[in-house]
Design a protein around this motif. Structure first.
Motif, PDB file in Angstrom:
ATOM      1  N   SER A  76       2.013   4.663   1.281  1.00 14.79           N
ATOM      2  CA  SER A  76       1.992   5.231   2.629  1.00 14.79           C
ATOM      3  C   SER A  76       1.398   6.638   2.595  1.00 14.79           C
ATOM      4  N   VAL A  94       1.446  -4.432   4.346  1.00 15.42           N
ATOM      5  CA  VAL A  94       0.482  -4.717   5.396  1.00 15.42           C
ATOM      6  C   VAL A  94       0.137  -6.190   5.299  1.00 15.42           C
ATOM      7  N   ASP A 101       6.324   0.233   7.336  1.00 16.77           N
ATOM      8  CA  ASP A 101       6.590   1.348   6.434  1.00 16.77           C
ATOM      9  C   ASP A 101       7.961   1.165   5.807  1.00 16.77           C
ATOM     10  N   TYR A 133      -3.038  -7.961  12.329  1.00 13.03           N
ATOM     11  CA  TYR A 133      -2.365  -7.341  11.187  1.00 13.03           C
ATOM     12  C   TYR A 133      -1.050  -6.725  11.627  1.00 13.03           C
ATOM     13  N   ALA A 141       1.652  -3.666   9.973  1.00 12.15           N
ATOM     14  CA  ALA A 141       1.925  -2.684   8.922  1.00 12.15           C
ATOM     15  C   ALA A 141       3.370  -2.223   9.058  1.00 12.15           C
ATOM     16  N   HIS A 166      -5.292   5.048   2.826  1.00  7.45           N
ATOM     17  CA  HIS A 166      -5.121   3.829   2.030  1.00  7.45           C
ATOM     18  C   HIS A 166      -5.438   2.572   2.845  1.00  7.45           C
ATOM     19  N   LEU A 167      -4.958   2.506   4.070  1.00  4.67           N
ATOM     20  CA  LEU A 167      -5.264   1.360   4.919  1.00  4.67           C
ATOM     21  C   LEU A 167      -6.752   1.337   5.270  1.00  4.67           C
ATOM     22  N   ARG A 168      -7.305   2.499   5.527  1.00  2.00           N
ATOM     23  CA  ARG A 168      -8.738   2.559   5.848  1.00  2.00           C
ATOM     24  C   ARG A 168      -9.584   2.060   4.681  1.00  2.00           C
ATOM     25  N   LEU A 188       0.836  -1.197   0.000  1.00  2.00           N
ATOM     26  CA  LEU A 188       0.000   0.000   0.000  1.00  2.00           C
ATOM     27  C   LEU A 188       0.869   1.243   0.000  1.00  2.00           C
TER      28      LEU A 188
END
Length: 152
Positions: free
Chosen positions: A12, A45, A38, A34, A36, A16-18, A10
């Motif tokens: 950063s 993720v 960076d 999960y 995540a 995007h995660l939402r 994804l």
């Protein structure tokens, strides 16, 4: 016994995660854990979910770079030294844990190269190996289920 992990790259950026999590919710997919990480402009993720095929379909439908892999999942007793003991079993037998992260409660996902050997080693330890079917139950139900005892 292993569980399926969904990994996705994804960007950063906020939201995007939402977007992924909202899509999982719309598809009825429950996230059990999960991680995540960076790596600059993009991150990795990793998800453990109750329905990995549906989660993967959601991500592929969005055009995301996503994969499904198998990881070992163990339930540790909630007391000092349990994680160190499990990592010691792996280290003593020359198995490298590439990464790990916790799930709901004290469920821990471990990525190892030799999944079968790691499972064999931990089958003789006082931990419960968790299968995908256990993750499909609401939190707390796995502890009460007779099937949950099958991994010991």
């Amino acid at each position: 016994m292993s569980v399926s992990q969904i990994s996705v790259f994804l960007e950063s950026k906020p939201g995007h995660l939402r977007r992924v999590l909202d899509s999982f919710e719309e598809a009825g997919v429950s996230v059990r854990g999960y991680s995540a990480s960076d790596t600059g402009d993009y991150g990795i993720v990793r998800f453990i979910v109750d329905d990995p095929d549906a989660a993967l379909a959601v991500l592929q439908g969005q055009g995301a770079a996503a994969t499904k892999t198998e990881v070992l999942c163990v339930r540790l007793d909630d007391r000092p030294g349990e994680l160190a003991r499990v990592m010691g079993v792996m280290a003593d037998c020359g198995i490298n844990v590439s990464y790990s992260y916790s799930l709901i409660s004290t469920y821990i996902a471990l990525s190892v190269k030799d999944l079968a050997r790691a499972e064999e080693l931990l089958a003789h330890e006082p931990v419960e190996l968790i299968g995908q079917d256990s993750l499909a139950q609401p939190f707390g139900a796995a502890e009460a289920s007779p099937a949950a005892e099958g991994g010991r």
